[in-house]
Design a protein around this motif. Structure first.
Motif, mmCIF file in Angstrom:
data_model
loop_
_atom_site.group_PDB
_atom_site.id
_atom_site.type_symbol
_atom_site.label_atom_id
_atom_site.label_comp_id
_atom_site.label_asym_id
_atom_site.label_seq_id
_atom_site.Cartn_x
_atom_site.Cartn_y
_atom_site.Cartn_z
ATOM 1 N N THR A 48 0.831 -1.207 0.000
ATOM 2 C CA THR A 48 0.000 0.000 0.000
ATOM 3 C C THR A 48 0.863 1.255 0.000
ATOM 4 N N LEU A 49 1.927 1.241 0.822
ATOM 5 C CA LEU A 49 2.841 2.389 0.843
ATOM 6 C C LEU A 49 3.521 2.563 -0.516
ATOM 7 N N ALA A 50 3.907 1.449 -1.127
ATOM 8 C CA ALA A 50 4.633 1.514 -2.400
ATOM 9 C C ALA A 50 3.763 2.061 -3.526
ATOM 10 N N LYS A 51 2.476 1.743 -3.492
ATOM 11 C CA LYS A 51 1.575 2.181 -4.564
ATOM 12 C C LYS A 51 1.465 3.701 -4.641
ATOM 13 N N SER A 52 1.597 4.352 -3.503
ATOM 14 C CA SER A 52 1.474 5.812 -3.494
ATOM 15 C C SER A 52 2.838 6.502 -3.444
ATOM 16 N N ALA A 53 3.909 5.717 -3.613
ATOM 17 C CA ALA A 53 5.257 6.281 -3.528
ATOM 18 C C ALA A 53 5.870 6.466 -4.912
ATOM 19 N N GLN A 54 6.873 7.312 -4.970
ATOM 20 C CA GLN A 54 7.660 7.483 -6.186
ATOM 21 C C GLN A 54 9.015 6.814 -5.960
ATOM 22 N N ILE A 55 9.255 5.720 -6.687
ATOM 23 C CA ILE A 55 10.461 4.912 -6.478
ATOM 24 C C ILE A 55 11.185 4.737 -7.808
ATOM 25 N N THR A 56 12.477 5.033 -7.797
ATOM 26 C CA THR A 56 13.308 4.753 -8.972
ATOM 27 C C THR A 56 14.545 3.972 -8.530
ATOM 28 N N GLY A 57 15.020 3.108 -9.402
ATOM 29 C CA GLY A 57 16.236 2.343 -9.106
ATOM 30 C C GLY A 57 15.984 1.051 -8.377
ATOM 31 N N ALA A 58 14.721 0.743 -8.073
ATOM 32 C CA ALA A 58 14.402 -0.492 -7.360
ATOM 33 C C ALA A 58 12.978 -0.902 -7.698
ATOM 34 N N SER A 59 12.719 -2.184 -7.525
ATOM 35 C CA SER A 59 11.376 -2.726 -7.731
ATOM 36 C C SER A 59 11.013 -3.610 -6.553
ATOM 37 N N LEU A 60 9.738 -3.559 -6.167
ATOM 38 C CA LEU A 60 9.272 -4.421 -5.085
ATOM 39 C C LEU A 60 8.637 -5.701 -5.612
ATOM 40 N N ALA A 61 8.753 -5.946 -6.902
ATOM 41 C CA ALA A 61 8.231 -7.202 -7.476
ATOM 42 C C ALA A 61 9.055 -8.368 -6.935
ATOM 43 N N PRO A 62 8.420 -9.545 -6.764
ATOM 44 C CA PRO A 62 9.166 -10.710 -6.259
ATOM 45 C C PRO A 62 10.395 -11.002 -7.102
#
Length: 264
Positions: free
Chosen positions: A249-263
């Protein structure tokens, strides 16, 4: 690992330098020919940590470090993450019906520990010393070649063991799980009753020739005995699922570059 191939990680404007990811990568396993996997695992772990700390700060939580063990106290970041998860992650109590349903899937899973009656012959060495290890292995192989699997031959050869058990024909008595070093137990678990290791087994003590004289399988435990353990396992699994969902839930509303939370 060439850090220039990997970018910094940025989480909601907060930069996690590639050097920090490289340091964290040492804590993650990956095939030797695929260092990028360890990097991605490290980037993912640090991203999750950043998301949790940012949320804890946004909620105005204060760290209250606890002692985890004698001489081991939480860091402030660890305390903040714990406080956040305590506040944000809620699970329903595990019901008696859920516990009984889990048990009923296969009551045979819940057994007392087995007991193994074991004998061994030890050719002692320091495994870190190549010359010493090789010499001890050759000696163990020569002893093994003289054996035919029966207890009488084994007892005679055990007189040459470097273990004090040689005085009792190499007999170690009855052992249970975790009574020996992991390498020894792993080999022991592969043996049939009356069986002997087909090759010497290396442990921190040296090379072992192991014979499983007899085994007493663990008994199926009554439901009332295992119920607390099953309930604890179900609660732990539910908490882990809820924690993952919270992070997602936190990741969905975050701006993330350089990493992925996919398995991975």
């Amino acid at each position: 690992m060439n850090m220039t191939l990997f970018p910094d990680v940025v989480v909601n404007g907060e930069t996690i330098p590639s050097a920090a990811v490289a340091a964290e990568a040492q804590n993650h396993t990956a095939p030797k020919d695929k260092p990028g996997i360890a990097w991605r695992k490290a980037a993912q772990a640090l991203t999750i940590r950043a998301l949790l700390l940012q949320e804890a700060q946004a909620r105005g939580l204060d760290p209250d470090p606890e002692e985890l063990a004698p001489g081991r106290v939480e860091t402030e970041d660890e305390a903040l993450i714990r406080a956040l998860l305590d506040e944000a992650v809620n699970i329903a109590p595990v019901t008696d019906d859920a516990v009984h349903c889990e048990w009923a899937k296969n009551p045979e899973r819940y057994r007392s520990a087995p007991l193994w009656d074991v004998s061994h012959i030890l050719c002692a060495c320091d495994p870190r010393d190549d010359e010493e290890r090789t010499a001890a292995e050759a000696r163990a192989a020569a002893l093994l070649a003289r054996l035919h699997g029966d207890a009488k031959d084994f007892a005679a050869a055990a007189r040459e063991s470097d273990c004090g058990s040689k005085a009792s024909a190499g007999h170690l008595g009855q052992l249970g799980p975790n009574d020996t070093v992991p390498e020894f137990e792993a080999a022991l678990r592969t043996l049939p009753e009356g069986g002997m290791t087909p090759a010497p087994v290396l442990s921190r003590h040296g090379w072992h020739i192991i014979r499983l004289n007899a085994i007493a399988p663990g008994q199926v435990l009554p439901y009332d005995t295992v119920r607390p353990k099953i309930a604890q396992a179900l609660e732990k699994a539910a908490w882990a699922r809820a924690s993952r969902e919270f992070v997602e839930t936190l990741a969905k509303s975050a701006q993330i570059t350089g990493a992925s939370l996919a398995p991975i």
